[in-house]
Design an enzyme around this catalytic site. Structure first.
Site, short mmCIF file in Angstrom:
data_model
loop_
_atom_site.label_atom_id
_atom_site.label_comp_id
_atom_site.label_asym_id
_atom_site.label_seq_id
_atom_site.Cartn_x
_atom_site.Cartn_y
_atom_site.Cartn_z
N TYR A 168 35.54 38.20 29.07
CA TYR A 168 34.75 39.03 30.01
C TYR A 168 35.45 40.36 30.24
O TYR A 168 34.83 41.43 30.15
CB TYR A 168 34.60 38.26 31.32
CG TYR A 168 33.74 38.92 32.37
CD1 TYR A 168 32.35 38.78 32.35
CD2 TYR A 168 34.31 39.66 33.42
CE1 TYR A 168 31.55 39.37 33.33
CE2 TYR A 168 33.51 40.24 34.40
CZ TYR A 168 32.14 40.10 34.36
OH TYR A 168 31.36 40.68 35.33
N ILE A 201 30.67 40.75 44.43
CA ILE A 201 29.33 40.93 45.00
C ILE A 201 28.67 39.55 45.05
O ILE A 201 28.76 38.78 44.08
CB ILE A 201 28.47 41.87 44.13
CG1 ILE A 201 29.23 43.18 43.78
CG2 ILE A 201 27.13 42.15 44.79
CD1 ILE A 201 29.49 44.13 44.92
P1 NAD Z 1 23.37 37.37 38.31
O1 NAD Z 1 23.74 36.12 37.61
O2 NAD Z 1 22.76 37.26 39.67
O3 NAD Z 1 22.40 38.25 37.41
C1 NAD Z 1 22.61 38.42 36.03
C2 NAD Z 1 21.27 38.36 35.32
O4 NAD Z 1 21.50 38.60 33.92
C3 NAD Z 1 20.58 37.00 35.45
O5 NAD Z 1 19.27 37.17 35.94
C4 NAD Z 1 20.60 36.46 34.03
O6 NAD Z 1 19.48 35.67 33.71
C5 NAD Z 1 20.65 37.73 33.22
N1 NAD Z 1 21.14 37.49 31.86
C6 NAD Z 1 22.18 36.70 31.46
N2 NAD Z 1 22.27 36.71 30.13
C7 NAD Z 1 21.25 37.49 29.67
C8 NAD Z 1 20.80 37.85 28.38
N3 NAD Z 1 21.40 37.39 27.27
N4 NAD Z 1 19.72 38.66 28.29
C9 NAD Z 1 19.10 39.11 29.40
N5 NAD Z 1 19.47 38.80 30.65
C10 NAD Z 1 20.53 37.99 30.77
O7 NAD Z 1 24.71 38.21 38.37
P2 NAD Z 1 25.05 39.70 38.86
O8 NAD Z 1 26.33 39.59 39.56
O9 NAD Z 1 23.90 40.33 39.53
O10 NAD Z 1 25.33 40.40 37.46
C11 NAD Z 1 24.87 41.72 37.16
C12 NAD Z 1 25.97 42.47 36.42
O11 NAD Z 1 27.05 42.74 37.33
C13 NAD Z 1 26.59 41.72 35.26
O12 NAD Z 1 26.78 42.62 34.17
C14 NAD Z 1 27.92 41.26 35.80
O13 NAD Z 1 28.86 41.07 34.78
C15 NAD Z 1 28.27 42.42 36.70
N6 NAD Z 1 29.28 42.16 37.74
C16 NAD Z 1 29.10 41.21 38.69
C17 NAD Z 1 30.04 41.06 39.71
C18 NAD Z 1 29.86 40.08 40.84
O14 NAD Z 1 30.80 39.88 41.63
N7 NAD Z 1 28.72 39.46 41.01
C19 NAD Z 1 31.17 41.90 39.73
C20 NAD Z 1 31.33 42.85 38.73
C21 NAD Z 1 30.37 42.99 37.74
#
Ligand code: NAD
Length: 264
Positions: A168, A201
């Site tokens: 990741y 988040i």
């Molecule tokens: P989340 O799991 O709520 O949402 C992620 C979404 O991506 C989901 O709806 C999932 O179905 C979709 N997804 C997964 N694989 C996929 C694919 N192959 N094709 C299309 N869609 C796909 O999580 P989130 O936290 O909202 O994640 C959003 C972004 O934020 C991600 O890139 C994640 O890495 C990043 N992020 C999250 C955090 C955190 O603390 N939540 C921190 C830093 C970065």
């Protein structure tokens, strides 16, 4: 869109009304919040995610509050689906002005694990390779827009790493490299390319972490001593998408409650 009112010094628009915005992974968490916010601001939003039923739910939510959105099933690790879905969005909503590469999964594991190779490949496919593919599929539209915007969601794991998240973290570091190099290449096309580095988040990705662990981590690691809300990230995405943000490019902007600056 500029305002030419005589005597007015400021001319750059702070509106995304009428812009076509493609968001990946928009059925949950930050992507869903971004979809709502752009629609609230008058944009036409292409809500994409793995499952049609899930995107349909978000589209219904948005339409329920008067917004303009369409839903599309799109697995960002499927190169041909990226081509066909962007083509369909263009036909339904018009050329794409703003691309938000948001979809993501959590992929960890130690380097000496038997399944490391597969995890590495999965992380690269979903978190990095997909980005350059969606960008290439939207590039003609973004160039034609004159105010094209690409916003890539990286992470605080894109500038450092916790233990056990190697695939990741490597992919998220790659997102920042992609962002910077592309910003340089597309600078004369009116397209800005930026990354956002969210800290912890509360979304689908983190909701399974026991609450006491989340609280302990946030209190210890962030200046604001709490997890962030997806909407707090969505507002930064919107800011970077504005026509008025035309001189901000190649940046990796932390939205992390102060995690990356806290030393104590
Ligand atoms: P989340 O799991 O709520 O949402 C992620 C979404 O991506 C989901 O709806 C999932 O179905 C979709 N997804 C997964 N694989 C996929 C694919 N192959 N094709 C299309 N869609 C796909 O999580 P989130 O936290 O909202 O994640 C959003 C972004 O934020 C991600 O890139 C994640 O890495 C990043 N992020 C999250 C955090 C955190 O603390 N939540 C921190 C830093 C970065």
């Amino acid at each position: 869109m500029s305002d030419d009112t005589p005597g007015r010094l400021t001319s750059r628009s702070r509106s995304v009304a009428g812009k076509v915005v493609l968001i990946t992974g928009a059925a949950s968490g930050m992507g869903r919040s971004e979809a709502h916010l752009f629609a609230d601001e008058g944009a036409r939003v292409a809500v994409t995610d793995l499952r049609q039923e899930a995107v349909d739910e978000v589209v219904a939510e948005i339409e329920g509050v008067g917004g303009d959105a369409r839903g599309y099933a799109l697995d960002v690790s499927d190169a041909s689906a990226i081509e066909s879905v962007t083509e369909q969005i263009r036909a339904d909503l018009g050329p794409i002005d703003v691309l938000v590469n948001n979809a993501g999964i959590s992929v960890g594991g130690p380097i000496d694990d038997a399944e490391f190779e597969d995890r590495w490949q999965l992380a690269m496919d979903v978190l990095l390779t997909a980005h350059q593919r969606t960008i290439r599929a939207c590039l003609d539209d973004l160039r034609a827009s004159g105010e094209g915007r690409i916003i890539n969601i990286s992470s605080t794991e894109g500038v450092g790493a916790q233990r056990g998240v190697l695939p990741y973290a490597a992919a998220k570091h790659g997102v920042i490299g992609l962002t910077r190099a592309l910003a340089v290449d597309l600078g004369t096309d009116g397209i800005t390319v930026n990354a956002i580095c969210p800290g912890p988040i509360l979304t689908g990705m983190t909701e399974l972490i026991p609450e006491e662990h989340r609280d302990k981590f946030a209190r210890r690691r962030t200046a604001v001593r709490r997890y962030g809300d997806p909407e707090e990230v969505a507002h930064m995405v919107l800011n970077l998408a504005l026509p008025s943000s035309s001189y901000i490019t190649g940046q990796a902007i932390a939205v992390d409650g102060g995690l990356t600056i806290k030393n104590d």
